[in-house]
Motif scaffolding. Sequence first.
Motif, PDB file in Angstrom:
ATOM      1  N   LEU A  53       3.755   9.323  -8.076  1.00  0.00           N
ATOM      2  CA  LEU A  53       3.666   9.405  -6.618  1.00  0.00           C
ATOM      3  C   LEU A  53       3.486   8.018  -6.023  1.00  0.00           C
ATOM      4  O   LEU A  53       2.739   7.204  -6.555  1.00  0.00           O
ATOM      5  N   ALA A  54       4.163   7.777  -4.927  1.00  0.00           N
ATOM      6  CA  ALA A  54       4.022   6.509  -4.211  1.00  0.00           C
ATOM      7  C   ALA A  54       3.264   6.761  -2.915  1.00  0.00           C
ATOM      8  O   ALA A  54       3.500   7.754  -2.240  1.00  0.00           O
ATOM      9  N   GLY A  55       2.343   5.871  -2.596  1.00  0.00           N
ATOM     10  CA  GLY A  55       1.604   5.978  -1.349  1.00  0.00           C
ATOM     11  C   GLY A  55       0.226   6.584  -1.545  1.00  0.00           C
ATOM     12  O   GLY A  55      -0.102   7.110  -2.595  1.00  0.00           O
ATOM     13  N   PRO A  56      -0.596   6.537  -0.490  1.00  0.00           N
ATOM     14  CA  PRO A  56      -1.979   6.987  -0.618  1.00  0.00           C
ATOM     15  C   PRO A  56      -2.221   8.474  -0.324  1.00  0.00           C
ATOM     16  O   PRO A  56      -3.148   9.061  -0.858  1.00  0.00           O
ATOM     17  N   ARG A  57      -1.423   9.130   0.505  1.00  0.00           N
ATOM     18  CA  ARG A  57      -1.707  10.510   0.937  1.00  0.00           C
ATOM     19  C   ARG A  57      -0.681  11.489   0.371  1.00  0.00           C
ATOM     20  O   ARG A  57       0.518  11.260   0.484  1.00  0.00           O
ATOM     21  N   HIS A  58      -1.222  12.619  -0.165  1.00  0.00           N
ATOM     22  CA  HIS A  58      -0.349  13.601  -0.799  1.00  0.00           C
ATOM     23  C   HIS A  58      -0.869  15.014  -0.571  1.00  0.00           C
ATOM     24  O   HIS A  58      -2.025  15.216  -0.216  1.00  0.00           O
ATOM     25  N   LYS A  59       0.013  15.992  -0.846  1.00  0.00           N
ATOM     26  CA  LYS A  59      -0.340  17.403  -0.688  1.00  0.00           C
ATOM     27  C   LYS A  59       0.170  18.165  -1.904  1.00  0.00           C
ATOM     28  O   LYS A  59       1.315  18.002  -2.312  1.00  0.00           O
ATOM     29  N   ILE A  93       0.829  -1.205   0.000  1.00  0.00           N
ATOM     30  CA  ILE A  93       0.000   0.000   0.000  1.00  0.00           C
ATOM     31  C   ILE A  93       0.865   1.258   0.000  1.00  0.00           C
ATOM     32  O   ILE A  93       0.628   2.194  -0.756  1.00  0.00           O
ATOM     33  N   ILE A  94       1.882   1.283   0.828  1.00  0.00           N
ATOM     34  CA  ILE A  94       2.756   2.458   0.931  1.00  0.00           C
ATOM     35  C   ILE A  94       3.576   2.655  -0.343  1.00  0.00           C
ATOM     36  O   ILE A  94       3.808   3.782  -0.777  1.00  0.00           O
ATOM     37  N   SER A 153      -6.449   5.998  -4.068  1.00  0.00           N
ATOM     38  CA  SER A 153      -6.758   4.625  -3.666  1.00  0.00           C
ATOM     39  C   SER A 153      -5.933   3.635  -4.484  1.00  0.00           C
ATOM     40  O   SER A 153      -5.287   3.997  -5.459  1.00  0.00           O
ATOM     41  N   LEU A 154      -5.968   2.393  -4.089  1.00  0.00           N
ATOM     42  CA  LEU A 154      -5.180   1.358  -4.760  1.00  0.00           C
ATOM     43  C   LEU A 154      -5.603   1.140  -6.209  1.00  0.00           C
ATOM     44  O   LEU A 154      -4.782   0.814  -7.054  1.00  0.00           O
ATOM     45  N   ASN A 155      -6.885   1.326  -6.504  1.00  0.00           N
ATOM     46  CA  ASN A 155      -7.352   1.080  -7.873  1.00  0.00           C
ATOM     47  C   ASN A 155      -7.121   2.272  -8.805  1.00  0.00           C
ATOM     48  O   ASN A 155      -7.372   2.179  -9.991  1.00  0.00           O
ATOM     49  N   GLN A 156      -6.618   3.386  -8.285  1.00  0.00           N
ATOM     50  CA  GLN A 156      -6.324   4.549  -9.111  1.00  0.00           C
ATOM     51  C   GLN A 156      -4.854   4.513  -9.526  1.00  0.00           C
ATOM     52  O   GLN A 156      -3.984   4.971  -8.805  1.00  0.00           O
ATOM     53  N   THR A 157      -4.589   3.976 -10.700  1.00  0.00           N
ATOM     54  CA  THR A 157      -3.206   3.922 -11.172  1.00  0.00           C
ATOM     55  C   THR A 157      -2.851   5.153 -11.991  1.00  0.00           C
ATOM     56  O   THR A 157      -1.693   5.534 -12.061  1.00  0.00           O
ATOM     57  N   GLN A 158      -3.853   5.778 -12.592  1.00  0.00           N
ATOM     58  CA  GLN A 158      -3.633   6.969 -13.407  1.00  0.00           C
ATOM     59  C   GLN A 158      -4.759   7.951 -13.142  1.00  0.00           C
ATOM     60  O   GLN A 158      -5.919   7.655 -13.406  1.00  0.00           O
ATOM     61  N   VAL A 159      -4.434   9.125 -12.601  1.00  0.00           N
ATOM     62  CA  VAL A 159      -5.439  10.135 -12.284  1.00  0.00           C
ATOM     63  C   VAL A 159      -5.001  11.493 -12.827  1.00  0.00           C
ATOM     64  O   VAL A 159      -3.845  11.701 -13.178  1.00  0.00           O
ATOM     65  N   ILE A 160      -5.955  12.418 -12.874  1.00  0.00           N
ATOM     66  CA  ILE A 160      -5.702  13.776 -13.350  1.00  0.00           C
ATOM     67  C   ILE A 160      -6.124  14.759 -12.271  1.00  0.00           C
ATOM     68  O   ILE A 160      -7.194  14.637 -11.682  1.00  0.00           O
ATOM     69  N   ILE A 161      -5.252  15.736 -12.002  1.00  0.00           N
ATOM     70  CA  ILE A 161      -5.585  16.845 -11.113  1.00  0.00           C
ATOM     71  C   ILE A 161      -5.751  18.067 -11.993  1.00  0.00           C
ATOM     72  O   ILE A 161      -4.808  18.475 -12.675  1.00  0.00           O
ATOM     73  N   HIS A 209       1.530   5.756  -8.404  1.00  0.00           N
ATOM     74  CA  HIS A 209       0.424   6.310  -9.170  1.00  0.00           C
ATOM     75  C   HIS A 209       0.975   7.294 -10.195  1.00  0.00           C
ATOM     76  O   HIS A 209       1.862   8.084  -9.891  1.00  0.00           O
ATOM     77  N   LYS A 210       0.432   7.256 -11.391  1.00  0.00           N
ATOM     78  CA  LYS A 210       0.785   8.227 -12.425  1.00  0.00           C
ATOM     79  C   LYS A 210      -0.244   9.346 -12.344  1.00  0.00           C
ATOM     80  O   LYS A 210      -1.433   9.128 -12.582  1.00  0.00           O
ATOM     81  N   VAL A 211       0.222  10.555 -12.008  1.00  0.00           N
ATOM     82  CA  VAL A 211      -0.682  11.681 -11.786  1.00  0.00           C
ATOM     83  C   VAL A 211      -0.363  12.776 -12.805  1.00  0.00           C
ATOM     84  O   VAL A 211       0.762  13.267 -12.876  1.00  0.00           O
TER      85      VAL A 211
END
Length: 128
Positions: free
Chosen positions: A74-80, A23-24, A103-111, A28-30
């Motif tokens: 980014l690695a891990g679940p919590r970010h700023k 989990i840690i 979350s674990l199922n989010q491998t690629q997200v967009i901010i 994730h590709k952001v």
Amino acid sequence: MKKIILRIILVAFLLMLGIIFFIIGKEHKVFIDNRDLTIAGKTYTAAVRYEVWVDGEKLGRTTLNPGKRNVIYLAGPRHKIVLQELESGKVVGKEIEKNFNLSLNQTQVIINIPALVAGSDLFLYQDK
């Protein structure tokens, strides 16, 4: 009998430790997106240049101009994420800060930066 119980406890501990490390360490590709976006009929317009910091590290070598996109892993679940508006190479306005979870199922997200600046909770979304 004591050896068997001790081995079972050791195996259970190692399994739990493996799950925690998974989990840690999950990467994730952001995509950090400074583009126009329409969500639920509301349009967020990218008109400002930002300097972007994620988890205390500057995003890329340059600022994020309107209409541009950059990627960070980014690695891990919590970010700023921290944004500072730039005008003529100088910081103007106040610093914008937002914490987000992946979350674990989010491998690629967009901010989306304009949505984040406007205060929308939909600034973080998964690409279809």
